[in-house]
Design an enzyme around this catalytic site. Structure first.
Site, PDB file in Angstrom:
ATOM      1  N   GLY A 482       0.950  -1.514   0.328  1.00 43.88           N
ATOM      2  CA  GLY A 482       0.172  -0.102   0.337  1.00 43.88           C
ATOM      3  C   GLY A 482       1.161   1.050  -0.306  1.00 43.88           C
ATOM      4  N   GLY A 483      -0.107   2.542  -0.001  1.00 44.41           N
ATOM      5  CA  GLY A 483       0.743   3.876  -0.294  1.00 44.41           C
ATOM      6  C   GLY A 483       2.026   4.446   0.682  1.00 44.41           C
ATOM      7  CG  PHE A 484       0.505   5.245   4.109  1.00 44.58           C
ATOM      8  CD1 PHE A 484       1.858   6.373   4.545  1.00 44.58           C
ATOM      9  CD2 PHE A 484      -0.426   6.197   4.351  1.00 44.58           C
ATOM     10  CE1 PHE A 484       2.069   7.986   4.171  1.00 44.58           C
ATOM     11  CE2 PHE A 484      -0.876   7.788   4.229  1.00 44.58           C
ATOM     12  CZ  PHE A 484       0.723   8.646   3.412  1.00 44.58           C
ATOM     13  N   PRO A 486       3.438  -2.699   3.541  1.00 43.63           N
ATOM     14  CG  PRO A 486       5.022  -3.576   4.360  1.00 43.63           C
ATOM     15  CD  PRO A 486       4.489  -1.912   4.104  1.00 43.63           C
ATOM     16  CG  ASP A 598      -6.990   8.035  -2.766  1.00 50.39           C
ATOM     17  OD1 ASP A 598      -6.936   8.548  -3.623  1.00 50.39           O
ATOM     18  OD2 ASP A 598      -6.120   7.557  -2.243  1.00 50.39           O
TER      19      ASP A 598
END
Ligand SMILES: *[C@@H]1O[C@H](CO)[C@@H](O)[C@H](O)[C@H]1NC(C)=O
Ligand SMILES: *[C@@H]1O[C@H](CO)[C@@H](O)[C@H](O)[C@H]1NC(C)=O
Ligand SMILES: *[C@@H]1O[C@H](CO)[C@@H](O)[C@H](O)[C@H]1NC(C)=O
Ligand SMILES: *[C@@H]1O[C@H](CO)[C@@H](O)[C@H](O)[C@H]1NC(C)=O
Ligand SMILES: *[C@@H]1O[C@H](CO)[C@@H](O)[C@H](O)[C@H]1NC(C)=O
Ligand SMILES: *[C@@H]1O[C@H](CO)[C@@H](O)[C@H](O)[C@H]1NC(C)=O
Ligand SMILES: *[C@@H]1O[C@H](CO)[C@@H](O)[C@H](O)[C@H]1NC(C)=O
Length: 790
Positions: A482-484, A486, A598
């Site tokens: 993910g963006g921030f 795993p 988002d």
């Protein structure tokens, strides 16, 4: 082959976008129409409006709230869009059948399938009349002279004020007819039903009065007014003659004076400033116009008052009392709370600001004032403590404060001594934030305390059990990135499968996201939202545990040449409906208004039965219901899904989510990504491509070829139609999510014709696009250039 190109969106070049700018003419377009003639009708359904000649005022039916089937006829001031007149305040009419009409015997009425409301019933003899919306804000019925000019006013809205006084309107009495002019407040900001307060001019005593029911709250005679009203006094003209006695407002060329009586009892000048503050009258105070009452509750003292606060009230929910009666407005709650000696505060219960929740005195755990959170009223005691009971109360309050301070000190110590054992997680939970976050204005103290005080002990996972569940975060268990950080698959000792999101250390954004996600998602529960099972804080690690979604995310399946076979049209349509339901819950039915910010295919997870669940609330924003729009300097989101007003100005509202939802609709119908390009001559994205097809009447060409023509034409058309309304340039033109839900459910035939949407055209290749799965491309919209085009 088109498909194989789209399978690798990660290598698409990063582009500079040129936004096609299209000015929608939202203000009255063609010839202005300010008049109803005998036989004319103004329909509730559709875009029919009357505009005064210069366009100062506008009259039309508006649904009582988003997506509702009942409507009320209003006259709005076009400058600030506040209602200056309300026709059927306590009698909403059916939106599909209601019309305002003027008939040949001069009767002005609102008719619907449920009956009729007569606004004016004239002498039967007059058969030639016109009703005109004037630039003063009045809607007048006049007789038409045979030579075509209007003569004599038969009826006008100025004689029947709602909650607003405009220049030309009167407050007082007509001696001949006995007709009285007064203002009556709304029940709440969102409910125009007559509320408890009335503003009137009593000519005998020459006093301006605010009453709640029969009780006099506030009064000022002609002499006192000068002192109490201040500036506002000079706006008043006093008139008294044999026919009438009234006050009216002076009109001035540069600025129109407008007074509005609010549902709290306060009278404001809409151009700024207070006129009268009956909301501050409790029956003790006699200054500033407040009046004394006889029947005062013994437990209240002179000087006690309710104050509007915002933040997180840490009340034990079991010890609040709800009054689930939607005919109570906020002032009714105040009056009840004032009389109940156990009550220390209140707020509204429903989103439309009706109903009450009372906070009882021995249930307070502390109140945290923050710049976000709920708005509520708290009793603030004056210094007079007459009885011992009040001393006890004060001691309890001080004790509680000390306790809270101690707890927060403890928490800071816990943060520093990280070597403490896992069992002390409870204390560590308060240490979610580190010092550099404290600088952010998210009122860390309040949030810490909120997390701490919530009864959520069962939601804390031990780090050891997470390590075990994920096989020490083994790469076989890794589901994705993910963006921030795993995401891993885990199996709990109970054999329950879970998804474990490990936020990357030392990421400031990650910390913010963690906190945000925790506060937002722990308040939510809906089948179309991914469920948070718990969380864990271990040294620098911050971990969120969700229910496991075996089918990963929508983009994995939808944009893959082979996987997409799993999604036939019925599945796709039910995914669309599910997302809409989840969004509806976020926007409307949860206690807070939540804007996701988002929404995109990779944030829609699919369970074993392909039911969609909205996930990733890292940048979601939570509002109380009264704020509907916000502004940010930190624009995060994903290009292509972001609405133009958000991408360009940082303005976001529920309508920004609606825009993203529209883009998702096209993706689901077409099986293609918005950020891929279609048509050769003009490099349009999916939104632009869809619009071109719509214009050419070729919408069905959009449908994913992998569906092999087995789909419901009607449903596809409805989806695309709804989608095009969602991506309209102007946020106000976009439907609300509840409108969309009913469009999709075919409850109402969609008749609104979409306008040209905001979309992007490729012009120049700059470099590599980062994956759309990556979170938070901190927008550099300054680089983008927006051009006008026809
Ligand atoms: C003015 O508007 C009313 C209501 O929509 C309509 O019935 C009437 O035909 C219009 N008149 C003109 C001249 O456009
Ligand atoms: C106008 O409406 C009134 C009230 O509904 C009705 O009594 C009257 O007959 C109508 N006049 C005409 C000419 O339709
Ligand atoms: C209506 O007006 C016309 C002239 O405009 C007149 O001939 C007719 O008698 C009037 N009808 C009634 C009922 O007043
Ligand atoms: C129409 O008649 C009225 C009353 O007789 C008069 O005041 C007005 O000026 C006339 N208007 C026109 C346009 O002739
Ligand atoms: C709600 O409150 C109103 C006003 O006090 C009252 O008339 C009504 O009976 C109440 N309704 C219910 C269901 O209690
Ligand atoms: C306000 O909301 C409540 C709860 O949703 C509902 O029962 C009530 O009818 C609403 N009131 C109005 C006037 O819409
Ligand atoms: C709160 O106060 C009320 C009345 O003062 C009392 O009956 C009740 O037991 C109290 N509750 C608690 C939890 O102390």
């Amino acid at each position: 082959m088109a498909c194989s190109a789209e399978r690798k969106p990660h290598v698409l070049p990063l582009l500079t976008w040129f936004l096609l700018w299209w000015w929608s003419t939202c203000v009255h377009g063609e010839a202005t129409n300010n008049t109803l003639r005998p036989g004319d009708t103004l329909k509730a359904r559709g875009e029919a409006k009357l505009y005064s000649e210069k366009g100062n005022y506008c009259m039309y039916f508006n649904p009582i709230s988003d997506g509702e089937s009942e409507a009320i006829l209003y006259i709005y001031d076009q400058k600030d869009l506040w209602a200056v007149w309300i026709a059927n305040r306590d009698q909403p009419v059916d939106i599909n059948s209601a019309v305002l009409s003027l008939n040949h015997s001069g009767v002005l009425k609102i008719e619907s399938q449920h009956g009729e409301i007569i606004l004016f019933s004239p002498p039967q003899a007059i058969n030639n009349t016109v009703a005109t919306l004037l630039d003063t804000g009045s809607f007048v019925l006049q007789e038409l002279h045979p030579n075509g000019s209007a003569i004599g006013v038969l009826w006008e809205t100025f004689d029947f004020p709602a909650d607003t006084l405009l220049p030309g309107m009167k407050l007082g009495v007509n001696h001949k007819t006995g007709h009285k002019w007064s203002l009556v407040s709304l029940l709440s900001k969102y409910v125009p039903t007559p509320g408890p307060f009335r503003l009137e001019w009593e000519h005998e005593t020459r006093q301006l009065k605010i009453k709640r029911g029969e009780k006099l709250y506030w009064a000022a005679g002609e002499k006192e007014m000068k002192h109490i009203l201040g500036e506002a006094y000079h706006q008043i003209v006093f008139v008294s003659n044999e026919n009438e006695a009234y006050i009216t407002l002076r009109s001035s060329e540069e600025e129109l004076t407008k007074w509005t009586l609010l549902s709290t009892g306060q009278v404001i000048n809409r151009n700024g400033g207070d006129v009268a503050r009956a909301d501050q009258c409790y029956g003790y105070k006699t200054d500033e116009g407040c009046q004394k009452w006889e029947d005062l509750p013994s437990c209240r003292n002179s000087g006690d008052a309710f104050e509007l606060k915002q933040g997180y009230a840490n009340f034990d929910l079991r010890m609040t009392r709800d009054e689930a009666n939607s005919s109570y407005g906020i002032n009714d709650c105040q009056a009840i709370c004032w009389r109940d000696c156990n009550c220390v505060g209140f707020t509204h219960l429903y989103n439309n600001e009706t109903g009450c929740t009372f906070f009882l005195w021995n249930t307070t755990k502390g109140t945290n004032i923050a710049s976000e959170g709920d708005k509520f009223y708290m009793l603030v005691k004056s210094n007079h403590h007459k009885s011992t009971e009040k001393w006890i109360w004060a001691i309890v309050a001080i004790g509680a404060t000390i306790l809270i301070i101690c707890l927060s000190l403890l928490c800071h110590r816990a943060l520093r001594k990280r070597k403490y054992a896992l069992e002390e997680l409870k204390a560590k939970r308060m240490g979610i934030e580190n010092e550099d976050l404290e600088a952010s204005n998210r009122s860390s103290y309040a949030e810490k305390l909120e997390v701490f005080l919530k009864d959520e002990h069962d939601k804390v996972f031990k780090y050891a059990s997470i390590v075990e569940a994920t096989n020490d975060f083994s790469s076989e268990n890794k589901l994705g990135q993910g963006g921030f950080g795993p995401v891993y698959k885990g199996i709990l000792p109970t054999m329950q499968e879970v998804a474990v999101k490990k936020l990357s250390k030392s990421s400031r954004q990650g910390l913010l996201e963690f906190k945000n996600e925790l506060t937002v998602i722990s308040k939510l529960q809906h089948t179309n939202l991914v469920q948070l099972l718990g969380y864990c804080i271990h040294e620098d690690e911050r971990i969120l545990v969700y229910e496991y979604m075996p089918n990963k995310s929508l983009d994995f399946i939808l944009f893959d040449c082979t996987q997409n076979q799993l999604l036939d049209w019925n599945k796709r349509f039910s995914i669309i409906e599910g997302i809409a339901q989840g969004l509806l819950y976020l926007h409307k039915y949860s206690r807070h208004r939540i804007i996701h910010r988002d929404l995109k295919a990779s944030n829609i997870l699919l369970d074993a039965n392909m039911n969609p669940k909205i996930s990733d609330f890292g940048i979601a924003k939570m509002f109380t219901q009264q704020d509907s729009e916000s502004n940010t300097t930190r624009i995060v989101g994903t290009y292509g899904y972001m609405s133009p007003e958000y991408a360009m100005e940082g303005v976001f509202s529920t309508k920004s989510d609606v825009y993203s939802f529209g883009v998702l609709l096209f993706e689901i119908v077409s099986g293609k990504r918005n950020n891929s390009f279609y048509t050769d001559e003009r490099q349009l994205n999916l939104v632009g491509h869809t619009w071109e097809l719509w214009k050419e009447g070729e919408v069905l060409k959009l449908v994913d070829p992998s569906l092999n023509d087995s789909f419901s034409e009607d449903e596809v058309l409805r989806c695309v139609h709804a989608g095009l309304l969602c991506v309209e340039e102007n946020a106000d033109d976009r439907p609300s999510i509840s409108n969309i839900v009913s469009m999709l459910a075919n409850k109402s035939k969609v008749t609104t014709v979409p306008k040209k949407p905001a979309y992007y055209v490729r012009t120049k290749v700059l470099g590599e696009e980062t994956s759309t799965r990556d979170f938070g491309l901190d927008s550099t919209h300054e680089n983008s250039l927006y051009v006008s085009s026809t």
